[in-house]
Write a protein that holds these residues in place. Sequence first.
Motif, short mmCIF file in Angstrom:
data_model
loop_
_atom_site.label_atom_id
_atom_site.label_comp_id
_atom_site.label_asym_id
_atom_site.label_seq_id
_atom_site.Cartn_x
_atom_site.Cartn_y
_atom_site.Cartn_z
N ILE A 212 0.91 -1.26 0.04
CA ILE A 212 -0.04 -0.12 0.18
C ILE A 212 0.82 1.37 -0.09
CG2 ILE A 212 -1.50 1.27 1.39
CD1 ILE A 212 -2.94 -1.20 2.31
N ASN A 213 2.32 1.26 0.69
CA ASN A 213 3.05 2.29 0.63
C ASN A 213 3.10 3.00 -0.79
OD1 ASN A 213 3.05 2.59 3.54
ND2 ASN A 213 4.95 1.31 3.65
N THR A 214 3.43 1.98 -1.59
CA THR A 214 3.89 2.52 -3.13
C THR A 214 2.66 3.51 -3.71
OG1 THR A 214 5.07 1.09 -3.21
CG2 THR A 214 4.67 1.78 -5.23
N PRO A 215 1.46 2.83 -3.86
CA PRO A 215 0.60 3.78 -4.35
C PRO A 215 -0.10 4.96 -3.57
CG PRO A 215 -0.64 1.65 -3.55
CD PRO A 215 0.78 1.58 -3.49
N LEU A 216 -0.23 4.88 -2.14
CA LEU A 216 -0.45 5.91 -1.37
C LEU A 216 0.78 6.93 -1.43
CD1 LEU A 216 -1.59 4.48 2.02
CD2 LEU A 216 -2.73 5.99 0.50
N GLY A 217 2.03 6.60 -1.89
CA GLY A 217 3.14 7.42 -1.93
C GLY A 217 2.83 8.24 -3.16
N ILE A 218 2.65 7.78 -4.20
CA ILE A 218 2.31 8.39 -5.31
C ILE A 218 1.15 9.40 -5.42
CG2 ILE A 218 1.73 7.89 -7.82
CD1 ILE A 218 3.19 5.26 -7.62
N ALA A 219 0.12 8.92 -4.65
CA ALA A 219 -1.18 9.82 -4.61
C ALA A 219 -0.54 11.09 -3.72
CB ALA A 219 -2.15 9.00 -3.79
N LEU A 220 0.08 10.92 -2.77
CA LEU A 220 0.50 12.10 -1.93
C LEU A 220 1.18 13.05 -2.58
CD1 LEU A 220 1.34 10.44 1.56
CD2 LEU A 220 -0.74 11.94 1.25
N THR A 221 2.13 12.29 -3.45
CA THR A 221 2.89 13.25 -4.33
C THR A 221 2.16 14.04 -5.50
OG1 THR A 221 4.84 11.80 -4.00
CG2 THR A 221 5.04 13.30 -5.90
N THR A 222 1.31 13.32 -6.18
CA THR A 222 0.39 13.76 -6.98
C THR A 222 -0.47 15.03 -6.37
OG1 THR A 222 0.32 11.67 -8.15
CG2 THR A 222 -1.25 13.32 -8.78
N ALA A 223 -1.06 14.68 -5.10
CA ALA A 223 -1.90 15.76 -4.45
C ALA A 223 -1.04 16.95 -4.17
CB ALA A 223 -2.53 15.26 -3.34
N SER A 224 0.30 16.77 -3.94
CA SER A 224 1.10 17.92 -3.47
C SER A 224 1.45 18.49 -4.87
CB SER A 224 2.37 17.57 -3.00
OG SER A 224 3.14 18.38 -2.74
N ALA A 225 1.61 18.15 -6.08
CA ALA A 225 1.55 18.67 -7.15
C ALA A 225 0.59 19.41 -7.56
CB ALA A 225 2.10 17.76 -8.15
#
Length: 440
Positions: A212-225
């Motif tokens: 779960i860490n991988t897609p959640l990390g991508i989601a957080l990075t995308t939300a920040s962008a």
Amino acid sequence: MKESLAKVTVRGVEQAVEVPIMEFADEEFQSKIFEQWQRVLDLIAQIYDIPAALVMRLHEKDIEVFAKSNCENNPYHENETAALGSGLYCETVVGTDSQFEVENALEDERWHDNPDVPLNMISYLGVPLKWPDGEVFGTICVLDSKSRKFHDLNKQLLQECRKTLEKDLEMIVKNNQLNASLALLKRTQEKVIEMERSKLTSSLVSNIAHEINTPLGIALTTASALEHIVDSIDGHTATDINPSEFKAQLLEFTTLLSTSLNKTKSLMESYKKVAQDQSKGVKEWFNLSEHLLSLATILSEQLQHHDIQCEIVCPTDITLNTYGGLLSQVLESLIKNTMEHAFSPSQRGKITLVCAKHTDNLGRQSVLIEYRDSGKGINKAHVEDIFQPFFTLESNSGQSGMGLSIARDITEKSLNGQLHCEAVNHGAKFVISLPVQEPI
């Protein structure tokens, strides 16, 4: 076994003598020993030509006729007791811890009033009978209704019989110690099994958290962008913004965000299907194909790390009414066994799960899950040994050797099924057989 003290009266000694005894309440021991000792006493009575040969058992408050010769004129009865403190012949034997003899109680002032005289048992010869550690069991003795001086050969024979009976007592103690050790080993094994099962549960939790860490990390990075893009609008006029570029950028980020969150949702659903009822919980109907795919999803990163492909061949109409979490533990044990033992570090591998319905000659339905890997296989001599607790061929691997033992234990005791290993020419093959019930 229980250690305690008995207070006995030794005639001629003012104070009672404390004697260490050991109580043993095993009924099986009593019946087996009684039969053996009965034959010894019958033989002694015949050789001595006397009416009574006895084994007396000492307790805290009394002394018991544990076994007796089957002579017609033997006045004693099995299991009858006499209170301690009355100055019985046997009290002097255990109180002095030595052989004791009375030729004729009627002619001996110390003994003419002892409780055995009314039974016409006026001559006596007895020796102490002990447990291996020195606690007193009681006595072995002979009594006669006429005045008698026992010869040295008579005394020697009684001593030899005592040694034989004490060997039996030693065997009882060793057997009791062995049973205690086996009970301790069983409790220890159960605790190890529980710990290993907890490790399997923790492993599933760890795997899903990592996935779960991988897609959640991508989601957080995308939300920040996305937040950065929105903030940047405040510094530009409408003419500075290219609508098509802005729309494409937003679409790219929202698509990535949606994909990552859907991946997280899918992983959570997989974990819910597999980990629900992990500690047995509720028995439920579930689709086997979906369940296996969920487990493969959770373990996918580990399998990729070991360069192992997992193929599942399962009809979509197979349903089971059992504990899904426990079935996952069994399969995870098999998969971990493959990852740890089947392949060399640089070798690519494959696991295949093939499921099918089966009906035996009696019409009983079951589901067979055939598990195979393409590894180095299992020696034919070890296809049953691998299910023994703590079995391992790699003593320095740090493994407990409990994985497959636990897998079989769960399959048989909790899932009411069977798990066995088959010797094949290539790789390893396990077959899980689970009973199936048609939904009402």
